[in-house]
Enzyme design. Structure first.
Site, short mmCIF file in Angstrom:
data_model
loop_
_atom_site.label_atom_id
_atom_site.label_comp_id
_atom_site.label_asym_id
_atom_site.label_seq_id
_atom_site.Cartn_x
_atom_site.Cartn_y
_atom_site.Cartn_z
N ARG A 1 -2.00 24.79 37.65
CA ARG A 1 -1.84 24.79 36.18
C ARG A 1 -3.07 25.87 35.84
O ARG A 1 -4.34 25.41 36.08
CB ARG A 1 -2.04 23.33 35.73
CG ARG A 1 -1.34 23.20 34.39
CD ARG A 1 -1.22 21.89 33.88
NE ARG A 1 -2.54 21.05 33.84
CZ ARG A 1 -2.73 19.99 33.10
NH1 ARG A 1 -2.10 19.50 32.50
NH2 ARG A 1 -4.15 19.67 33.19
N ASP B 1 2.72 13.22 20.33
CA ASP B 1 1.50 13.29 21.25
C ASP B 1 1.51 14.77 21.12
O ASP B 1 1.86 15.53 21.70
CB ASP B 1 1.72 12.96 22.35
CG ASP B 1 0.46 13.01 23.14
OD1 ASP B 1 -0.25 13.61 23.16
OD2 ASP B 1 0.42 12.00 24.44
N PHE C 1 3.47 12.03 29.65
CA PHE C 1 2.14 11.90 30.24
C PHE C 1 2.26 10.45 30.51
O PHE C 1 2.56 9.46 29.68
CB PHE C 1 1.05 12.23 29.06
CG PHE C 1 -0.28 12.21 29.71
CD1 PHE C 1 -0.90 13.39 30.51
CD2 PHE C 1 -1.10 11.01 29.42
CE1 PHE C 1 -2.16 13.39 30.87
CE2 PHE C 1 -2.45 11.26 30.03
CZ PHE C 1 -2.69 12.52 30.66
N TYR D 1 -10.81 16.93 23.13
CA TYR D 1 -11.63 17.46 24.39
C TYR D 1 -11.17 18.38 25.16
O TYR D 1 -11.78 19.04 25.76
CB TYR D 1 -12.18 16.20 25.23
CG TYR D 1 -11.03 15.41 25.97
CD1 TYR D 1 -10.38 15.78 26.93
CD2 TYR D 1 -10.90 14.06 25.42
CE1 TYR D 1 -9.29 15.31 27.37
CE2 TYR D 1 -10.05 13.20 25.92
CZ TYR D 1 -9.25 13.95 26.81
OH TYR D 1 -8.25 13.01 27.32
N LYS D 2 -9.81 18.91 24.71
CA LYS D 2 -9.16 19.76 25.43
C LYS D 2 -9.48 21.09 24.56
O LYS D 2 -10.51 21.79 24.77
CB LYS D 2 -7.63 19.59 25.66
CG LYS D 2 -7.45 18.52 26.54
CD LYS D 2 -6.32 17.94 26.65
CE LYS D 2 -6.21 16.69 27.69
NZ LYS D 2 -4.88 15.90 27.57
C1 LIG Z 1 -4.87 14.42 28.05
C2 LIG Z 1 -3.77 13.49 27.41
C3 LIG Z 1 -3.77 12.31 26.87
C4 LIG Z 1 -5.16 11.74 27.41
O1 LIG Z 1 -5.37 10.28 26.78
P1 LIG Z 1 -6.92 9.66 26.76
O2 LIG Z 1 -6.96 8.44 26.06
O3 LIG Z 1 -7.79 10.74 26.03
O4 LIG Z 1 -7.12 9.57 28.11
C5 LIG Z 1 -2.75 11.74 26.44
N1 LIG Z 1 -1.53 12.32 26.51
C6 LIG Z 1 -1.45 13.70 26.82
C7 LIG Z 1 -0.02 14.31 26.68
C8 LIG Z 1 -2.57 14.52 27.36
O5 LIG Z 1 -2.23 15.86 27.79
#
Ligand SMILES: *Cc1c(COP(=O)(O)O)cnc(C)c1O
Length: 411
Positions: free
Chosen positions: A374, A204, A127, A229-230
């Site tokens: 997706r 992560d 990411f 939040y997911k």
């Molecule tokens: C959604 C997501 C993030 C989001 O990070 P934020 O700090 O909340 O913006 C980070 N890493 C992965 C793999 C994600 O899917």
């Protein structure tokens, strides 16, 4: 045989988690929401809880609520998340900040344990926030980034890691579930590989937490971060979590040394002294409303149980793949359910146009540049009938766009 709406309704009738659907706020629009892996739906209990925090805890108790209730929330809710979802004992998890900020803190903390080593390993499919932070933390500590390039579907493998791991590796940053393909990485196997060479791992968990079973303690993971939040449905901007294995607690140092990370924040001491516990990973004032929302999201997942959630997630992703079988879309996610998280990615040169038309028809998927659709399946909130409707409309849209594309190339 392609499933029918009748099949979908039968699956819903037999679904042990079906009752959770009614515990979330929903409106007529959209007809299908397949983006719960980006932003989950709001639990009705969260609305009531936040109203209570506003009216009674804030409005009624005012500043007294800090000591009565709020100061303890980052660790209390962290422990609840750890027990229900992370496979972790108490005292190793806090709710705070964003995933990005936590990753920054944890990356520095990881490197602070291996100051004799000079490299951070990360994959180029990770990411963006993860890749960017690895680069900036490496630059600020004078370390070198060692990139690996995994196959999109296969993901990071032991063999690929073996090419870069060595006596210079300080830390490795990996995602448990790939945010594009949905591929699940071998959390315990890769953790063991990394630790065998003397490095520490940062996982992560953004795309697995609340959807895929996780055992951080059993796998002897060093550090982990993830968002709420997911699949945890805590709402936009809700604070993230951070895990540090107990065995590292004494030694780790983190860079955002605020008053909340000290042993006694109300002492307002002249000099900084880090707390001996997981609270040393906190920085500043907790986001109380957000943490209350995380608590509600975690409660629902705890009540449903991760085994049932994972079973339904597999059922939903299988259903999507069966529905997509006769469409002119390439399956990017692993066909083997054991290797697949809770979203299904389909590839098409017309992905952008298909996504736009789906949204016009009140079906919300997710588009990933440049050619991926997706479909996120959130086990607590998604029904088979909802998925059937979405896939039926997707079929319609994909066929129309495909036909139009063909007619423009035809002589
Ligand atoms: C959604 C997501 C993030 C989001 O990070 P934020 O700090 O909340 O913006 C980070 N890493 C992965 C793999 C994600 O899917």
């Amino acid at each position: 045989m392609k499933p029918t709406l009748e099949d979908a309704r039968k699956f819903d009738a037999a679904d042990p988690l079906a009752r959770f659907g009614d515990l979330f706020l929903r409106h007529e629009d959209p007809v299908a929401y397949l983006d719960g892996n980006s932003l989950g739906r709001p639990p009705i209990a969260t609305i009531t809880r936040l109203q209570g925090v506003l009216e009674h805890e804030w409005g009624g108790r005012l500043i007294r609520s800090w000591t009565e209730r709020w100061v303890a929330m980052p660790t209390e809710v962290g422990d609840r998340l750890a027990a229900a979802v992370l496979g972790a004992a108490a005292g190793q998890t806090v709710i705070a900040d964003s995933t990005t900020v936590n990753l920054y803190k944890v990356l520095h903390a990881a490197c602070s344990l291996r100051t004799d080593r000079t490299e951070i390993v990360v994959d180029d499919a990770n990411f963006p926030t993860d890749r960017y932070l690895v680069e900036s933390v490496a630059a600020s500590r004078g370390l070198t980034v060692r990139w690996i390039s995994p196959d999109l579907v296969e993901g990071v493998t032991s063999a690929l890691l073996a090419e870069v791991l060595g006596p210079d590796t300080a830390a490795v940053v990996l995602s448990h579930v790939d945010y594009r393909s949905g591929t699940i990485a071998d959390l315990s196997g890769l953790t063991a590989d990394i630790q065998r060479c003397g490095a520490v791992v940062v996982w992560d968990l953004c795309h697995s937490v609340g959807a895929v079973e996780i055992g951080l303690d059993a796998a002897k993971v060093d550090f982990a971060v993830g968002c709420t939040y997911k699949y945890l449905n805590a709402g936009p901007g809700a604070p993230a979590f951070l895990y540090v294995a107990q065995r590292h607690m004494g030694a780790v140092q983190q860079p955002i040394t605020g008053w909340w990370s000290t042993a006694d924040m109300f002492a307002m001491a002249d000099t900084y002294e880090a707390a001996p516990s997981i609270t040393k990973m906190l920085s500043g004032t907790a986001n109380v409303l957000g943490t209350a929302a995380v608590d509600e999201g975690v409660s629902m997942v705890a009540e449903a149980g991760m085994a049932a959630i994972r079973a339904k997630s597999i059922g939903l992703t299988e259903f999507v793949i069966e529905m997509a079988a006769d469409l002119d879309l390439e399956l990017v996610s692993p066909r083997d359910a054991a290797l697949r998280g809770s979203h299904v990615s389909l590839r098409s040169p017309h992905a952008k146009a298909i996504t736009t038309q789906l949204i016009e028809r009140n079906v919300i998927p997710d588009f990933r540049n440049p050619d991926m659709i997706r479909l996120g399946l959130s086990p607590l909130t998604t029904s088979y009938a909802e998925v059937w409707t979405a896939m039926d409309i997707l079929g319609d849209v994909a066929r129309q766009i495909g036909l139009k594309a063909q007619s423009t190339i035809a002589p």
